[in-house]
Design a protein around this motif. Structure first.
Motif, short mmCIF file in Angstrom:
data_model
loop_
_atom_site.label_atom_id
_atom_site.label_comp_id
_atom_site.label_asym_id
_atom_site.label_seq_id
_atom_site.Cartn_x
_atom_site.Cartn_y
_atom_site.Cartn_z
N UNK A 225 0.82 -1.22 0.00
CA UNK A 225 0.00 0.00 0.00
C UNK A 225 0.85 1.26 0.00
N UNK A 226 2.15 1.09 0.22
CA UNK A 226 3.01 2.27 0.20
C UNK A 226 3.96 2.27 -0.99
N UNK A 227 3.61 1.51 -2.03
CA UNK A 227 4.48 1.49 -3.21
C UNK A 227 3.68 1.87 -4.45
N UNK A 228 4.38 2.06 -5.53
CA UNK A 228 3.73 2.41 -6.79
C UNK A 228 2.86 1.27 -7.31
N UNK A 229 3.14 0.10 -6.80
CA UNK A 229 2.43 -1.08 -7.28
C UNK A 229 0.92 -0.92 -7.10
N UNK A 230 0.50 -0.26 -6.00
CA UNK A 230 -0.93 -0.11 -5.76
C UNK A 230 -1.59 0.69 -6.88
N UNK A 231 -0.88 1.68 -7.40
CA UNK A 231 -1.41 2.47 -8.52
C UNK A 231 -1.58 1.64 -9.77
N UNK A 232 -0.59 0.79 -10.02
CA UNK A 232 -0.66 -0.07 -11.20
C UNK A 232 -1.81 -1.06 -11.06
N UNK A 233 -1.96 -1.58 -9.84
CA UNK A 233 -3.05 -2.53 -9.61
C UNK A 233 -4.41 -1.89 -9.83
#
Lengths: 268, 249
Positions: free
Chosen positions: B5-13
Motif C-alpha cells: 500500500x506504500x508502493x507504486x504497485x498499488x497504482x498499477x493494480x
C-alpha cells in the motif's frame, strides 16, 4: 604624503523622496592608504554597507565622489572586487567550485585559458579547497562557500577587496579561521582591504585602522589607528593591553554616538 | 502486505482493476453498445495498428507539427521573457499586450488561422506555437524577476556587461522556472495539435481518432486515445529526465 589611494570626498546618499526621504550618509570624507586594512563599523542602519557599495561603484552617491588611484569611480572598477555578505547567493549553484573561481577571471578577459586554469587551481589551494574543487556549491558548508567567494575574488588579482560583513553568517569557529585566512592573504598579496562589520572585536583584531560611522548625525564618529603588531595571533593578540584599550575606546565611541543619535532623533 | 500500500504497485493494480472492470461490464452484458467495445478488442486493434505501422505514421505527423510549434514558442517565449523580466522598458511596453492576448483561448483563432494560413501545417503550427508561447513567456519572466540583486551585483563587481549578465547569470538563474513553463506547454501543445487536426487535416492522431469515430471503427478510436495517453506520459518522463540533468542543483 602617505599616498591616499582611495579618497572618499563628501559623499552623501539618501533613499526615498519627499516626506519619506531619509538621509543615509551625510557628506562623509576619508582617505584610504594603499595596503591598509580598514574596517568600517557602526550600529546597524548607519549606512556602512551603503558606503561600501558606493566605493565599489555598485551604487551611485547622491553628492560627492570616490576617487580610486586618480580616477573617479563611476562603475565597478577592475582593480576592486566586492565580497557579499550573502555568499550563498553570490556563488553560482550551477557551477562547480572551480568553475565559480574561474568566473571572475573569465569575465576580466585578461588571462589566457591555461593561465586561468593554473591560477584558479592556485587560488583554490590557497583557500584550502583543493580536494573539493569539483564539488557543486550546495555540497559545501557555509564557511567553505565563503572561501569559494574569496578565492573567486582574489583570482582576479584585485588591488582592493571590499568585504561586506563577510563572516556574519558563519559559526564562530569558522569565523575565526576565515579571519586568519583573510589576514594571511592580505599580508601575502599586498591587498588593500575595506571591511564592514558590526563586530568590534573582529574589527580590532583584523584592522590597521577602524572608522566608526554614526547613525545620527550621519557622518564619521571616529577614526582610530590600530597600533597592534602583525601577524595577529588568535590567542595572544586579544589579550594585549592595547587590544583591550582599542576595544574599550571603540565601544565608547559607538555608545556615545548612539546616545547622541537617539536624542537627536527624538528632537527631530 | 503493508509494503504494497506504500508502493507504486498499488497504482498499477488500480489501473489493472479498472481495465478488468471495463472488460467485465462488456462480457457480462452490463453495458451493451456498439460505442463501447470490450477492452480486449481495443487492445487487439491497438496491436494491429502498431504492427501495421499506421499508428506511428499518424503519430509522426502530429509530433512533427507539435514540435515545430513548440520550438518556435520556446525560442520566442524565452527571448521575450528575458527581455520583459530584465528591462523595465520592455515590461511596460509589452505587458498590457500580453495581458490582452493571454486570456483568449487559442482555439478561438482557428477561423482566422484558416483564413490566412489555409488548412495545412502552417495553420496548425501557428496555433500550437500561440498556445504554448504564453506559459513559457510568463514562467521565464517570473524566473528572471526572482533573480536576487546580489547575483546581479556579483556580475557587476566582476565587470560583466549587461548582455553578459543576462547570458551568464540571469538565464541560468531562471532555468528552473523556464523548465516549468516548458513542461506546462508540452501538455498544451498536445492538446492543441489534436484540436487542430480534428478541425482540418488528412493525417495525424487527432484526425485518426475523429475518422475512426466517423467510420464506426470504434475500437480504433479508443486505441487512438490510448496512444495519446501513452505519448503524453512518455514525453513527460523524457522531459523530467532532461530537466534533472540540466537543472542538477
Amino acid at each position: 604624503m602617505a599616498d591616499n589611494y582611495i579618497q572618499v570626498n563628501s559623499v552623501s546618499k539618501h533613499f526615498g523622496v519627499g516626506e519619506a526621504r531619509k538621509m543615509i550618509l551625510n557628506k562623509i570624507s576619508f582617505p584610504i592608504e594603499k595596503g591598509s586594512f580598514v574596517s568600517i563599523i557602526g550600529p546597524s542602519g548607519c549606512g556602512k554597507s551603503t558606503m561600501l557599495q558606493i566605493i565599489a561603484g555598485l551604487q551611485e552617491a547622491a553628492e560627492g565622489e570616490v576617487i580610486l588611484g586618480n580616477k573617479k569611480v563611476d562603475a565597478p572598477p577592475f582593480d576592486m572586487v566586492y565580497l557579499f555578505q550573502q555568499y550563498n547567493k553570490s556563488i553560482f549553484p550551477w557551477k562547480t567550485v572551480k568553475e565559480n573561481v574561474k568566473f571572475g577571471m573569465e569575465s576580466r578577459k585578461k588571462w589566457s585559458k591555461s593561465e586561468i586554469e593554473q591560477r584558479s587551481n592556485e587560488m583554490i589551494e590557497l583557500v584550502g579547497l583543493y580536494d573539493c574543487r569539483d564539488y557543486y556549491t550546495h555540497q559545501l558548508s557555509g564557511g567553505m562557500q565563503q572561501r569559494v567567494a574569496i578565492a573567486r575574488a582574489l583570482a582576479c588579482e584585485p588591488d582592493v577587496l571590499l568585504m561586506d560583513e563577510p563572516f556574519s553568517a558563519v559559526d564562530a569557529m569558522t569565523r575565526g579561521s576565515l579571519q586568519d585566512l583573510v589576514l594571511d592573504l592580505w599580508t601575502k598579496l599586498g591587498l588593500t582591504i575595506l571591511f564592514v562589520t558590526h563586530d568590534i572585536d573582529e574589527a580590532v583584531y583584523l584592522s590597521s585602522r577602524v572608522i566608526v560611522l554614526n547613525r545620527a548625525p550621519r557622518n564619521l564618529a571616529a577614526d582610530v589607528s590600530i597600533d597592534l603588531p602583525y601577524p595577529r595571533e588568535r590567542l595572544t593578540t586579544p589579550e594585549m593591553p592595547n587590544f583591550l584599550k582599542y576595544r574599550h575606546q571603540l565601544y565608547e565611541e559607538i555608545f556615545d554616538a548612539e546616545k547622541r543619535g537617539n536624542s537627536e532623533e527624538i528632537m527631530a | 502486505m503493508k509494503k504494497l500500500w506504500h508502493s507504486r504497485l498499488s497504482g498499477v493494480l488500480l489501473i489493472v482493476f479498472l481495465l478488468l472492470l471495463w472488460e467485465w461490464t462488456v462480457t457480462f452484458g452490463i453495458v451493451q453498445s456498439p460505442s463501447f467495445p470490450s477492452i480486449s478488442s481495443v487492445f487487439k486493434s491497438w496491436g494491429t495498428l502498431i504492427v501495421s505501422g499506421e499508428l506511428f505514421q499518424q503519430l509522426g505527423s502530429s509530433l512533427y507539427r507539435m514540435f515545430m510549434g513548440y520550438f518556435i514558442a520556446a525560442v520566442l517565449g524565452v527571448f521575450f521573457g528575458l527581455l520583459m523580466g530584465y528591462y523595465r522598458f520592455f515590461y511596460f511596453l509589452l505587458e498590457p499586450l500580453v495581458e490582452i492576448f493571454r486570456p483568449i483561448p487559442t482555439p478561438a483563432y482557428i477561423p482566422i488561422a484558416i483564413l490566412f494560413l489555409g488548412l495545412e501545417n502552417e495553420m496548425k503550427v501557428f496555433l500550437i506555437a500561440t498556445a504554448t508561447f504564453f506559459p513559457i513567456l510568463l514562467n521565464t519572466f517570473s524566473g528572471v524577476r526572482q533573480v536576487d540583486q546580489v547575483q546581479i551585483d556579483t556580475g557587476r563587481t566582476f565587470g560583466l556587461t549587461s548582455g553578459e549578465i543576462v547570458r551568464k547569470i540571469i538565464l541560468p538563474c531562471a532555468i528552473p522556472h523556464i523548465f516549468t513553463g516548458l513542461r506546462i506547454s508540452l501538455g498544451i501543445g498536445l492538446i492543441m495539435v489534436v484540436i487542430s487536426e480534428m478541425v482540418a487535416a488528412n493525417n495525424g492522431i487527432g484526425y485518426f481518432i475523429l475518422q475512426a469515430q466517423r467510420t464506426f471503427e470504434v475500437s480504433n478510436m479508443y486505441a487512438g486515445i490510448f496512444t495519446l495517453g501513452a505519448i503524453g506520459y512518455l514525453l513527460n518522463v523524457i522531459f523530467v529526465r532532461l530537466e534533472r540533468k540540466i537543472v542538477h542543483w
